[in-house]
Design an enzyme around this catalytic site. Structure first.
Site, PDB file in Angstrom:
ATOM      1  N   TYR A   4     -19.572  -0.662  60.070  1.00 49.03           N
ATOM      2  CA  TYR A   4     -19.918  -2.030  60.470  1.00 49.03           C
ATOM      3  C   TYR A   4     -18.746  -2.730  61.155  1.00 49.03           C
ATOM      4  CZ  TYR A   4     -21.407  -6.906  60.043  1.00 49.03           C
ATOM      5  OH  TYR A   4     -21.739  -8.215  60.308  1.00 49.03           O
TER       6      TYR A   4
ATOM      7  N   VAL B 172     -33.419  -2.650  69.706  1.00 46.92           N
ATOM      8  CA  VAL B 172     -32.455  -2.883  70.791  1.00 46.92           C
ATOM      9  C   VAL B 172     -31.677  -1.632  71.178  1.00 46.92           C
ATOM     10  CG1 VAL B 172     -32.176  -5.340  70.281  1.00 46.92           C
ATOM     11  CG2 VAL B 172     -30.657  -3.665  69.177  1.00 46.92           C
TER      12      VAL B 172
ATOM     13  N   ARG C 221     -16.643  -1.100  55.009  1.00 46.09           N
ATOM     14  CA  ARG C 221     -17.120  -1.555  56.318  1.00 46.09           C
ATOM     15  C   ARG C 221     -16.646  -0.675  57.468  1.00 46.09           C
ATOM     16  NH1 ARG C 221     -16.981  -5.811  52.981  1.00 46.09           N
ATOM     17  NH2 ARG C 221     -18.338  -7.612  53.357  1.00 46.09           N
TER      18      ARG C 221
ATOM     19  N   GLY D 142     -32.830 -15.289  59.374  1.00 45.98           N
ATOM     20  CA  GLY D 142     -31.396 -15.516  59.339  1.00 45.98           C
ATOM     21  C   GLY D 142     -30.863 -16.252  60.552  1.00 45.98           C
TER      22      GLY D 142
END
Length: 262
Positions: free
Chosen positions: A154, A63, A151, A17
Site C-alpha cells: 500500500y 480502474v 504497508r 467514503g
C-alpha cells in the site's frame, strides 16, 4: 471559463467514503458528476440517496481494466460532453507483515492504486487537452510519505502515485491540465472506526498537532479546491491533509505536557 453548472467531474471510488463525500461536494457546488466504482450495487444505492439523478452518471468499472476505463470515459463524454476534473480516488489496502505479502497481493494493490490512476489519466487527458484544460487530483496517502508497518504494498503504491502526479503535471501542463495530489492522514472513516482500537487512536492523536482525526468533508474541500479556478496556478503538488501528522517528530505528548505545566 465554464460556470459550475456546466462543469463535470469524474470521481473514482465514489460509492462510499472519501469518493462519495467528494462527489457530494461537487454536486453541492453545482457540478455534474460521473461516479465510478467497482461496487456497482453500493454505488447505485449511494446515488439513489443523493437524489440528483439528472446530474449524476453511474459507472461500474474496475480502474485497473483499460477497456472498462476507456468505456467509462466515453460514456461520460457522451452524457455530459466534457470532463473538467478527474479525481483518482479508487484504491485498495492489503495490510500484512512484509514477509506475508504475496505476489498476488502486491500486484493487485499496484494495479488499482498506481496503474488505475495512470489509465484513468491517459484516457481523460486527451479530452481535457482538446477542450482547453482541466484538473486532476490523485489521492495518495500519508503512507506514501512516511513508512509504517504492514504497508509494504500500500505505502509503496501511494509513494509511486505521488511521483506519478509530478510526472503528469510536468508533461500535461502545456495543455492547460493541472495535476496535484492529496495525501490524507488519519481520517475518521467507517473503516477507521471499525479497525482502529482506542489504543491506536490514542497513538495517532499523540502525533497529530491538531490532536484529532480528519473528516471526509475536510478532505473533499481540499480536493474540490484543487479542481476549481481558485487553484489555477497550483500543479505538481502533493498536499498532506493530515492535521500536521507528516510535519511532526517524536515527543509531541511530552512537549504538550510541559507546555501545560509551564
Amino acid at each position: 471559463m465554464s460556470s459550475h453548472k456546466d462543469k463535470v467531474a469524474l470521481v473514482t471510488g465514489a460509492a462510499r467514503g472519501l469518493g462519495l463525500a467528494t462527489a457530494t461536494k461537487f454536486l453541492d457546488q453545482g457540478w455534474r458528476v460521473a461516479m465510478l466504482d467497482i461496487l456497482g450495487d453500493t454505488l447505485r444505492e449511494a446515488v439513489t440517496g443523493l437524489d440528483q439523478a439528472g446530474r449524476v452518471l453511474v459507472l461500474e468499472a474496475d480502474v485497473s481494466d483499460p477497456i472498462k476505463v476507456a468505456a467509462a470515459v466515453r460514456q461520460t463524454q457522451a452524457r455530459f460532453g466534457r470532463i473538467d476534473a478527474l479525481v483518482n480516488n479508487a484504491g485498495i489496502a492489503i495490510f500484512k507483515p512484509i514477509l506475508e505479502v504475496t505476489l498476488e497481493d502486491w500486484s493487485r494493490v499496484m494495479a488499482v492504486n498506481l496503474t488505475g490512476p495512470f489509465l484513468m489519466t491517459q484516457a481523460v487527458a486527451p479530452l481535457m487537452r482538446d477542450q482547453g484544460g482541466g484538473a486532476i487530483v490523485n489521492i495518495t496517502s500519508i503512507s506514501g510519505l512516511r513508512a509504517s508497518t504492514l504497508r509494504v504494498a500500500y505505502g509503496t503504491s501511494k509513494a509511486g502515485l505521488a511521483h506519478l502526479t509530478k510526472q503528469q503535471a510536468a508533461e500535461l501542463g502545456e495543455y492547460g491540465i493541472r495535476v496535484n495530489a492529496i495525501a490524507p492522514g488519519p481520517v475518521d472513516t467507517a473503516m477507521a472506526k471499525a479497525v482502529h482500537t482506542p489504543e491506536i487512536r490514542a497513538d495517532y492523536h499523540d502525533h497529530i498537532p491538531l490532536n484529532r482525526y480528519g473528516l471526509e468533508a475536510e478532505l473533499a474541500n481540499a480536493i474540490c479546491f484543487l479542481c476549481g479556478d481558485q487553484s489555477g496556478y497550483i500543479t505538481g503538488q502533493v498536499i498532506a491533509v493530515d492535521g500536521g501528522f507528516d510535519s511532526t517528530g517524536i515527543g509531541l505528548p511530552t512537549l504538550r505536557g510541559q507546555r501545560k505545566n509551564s
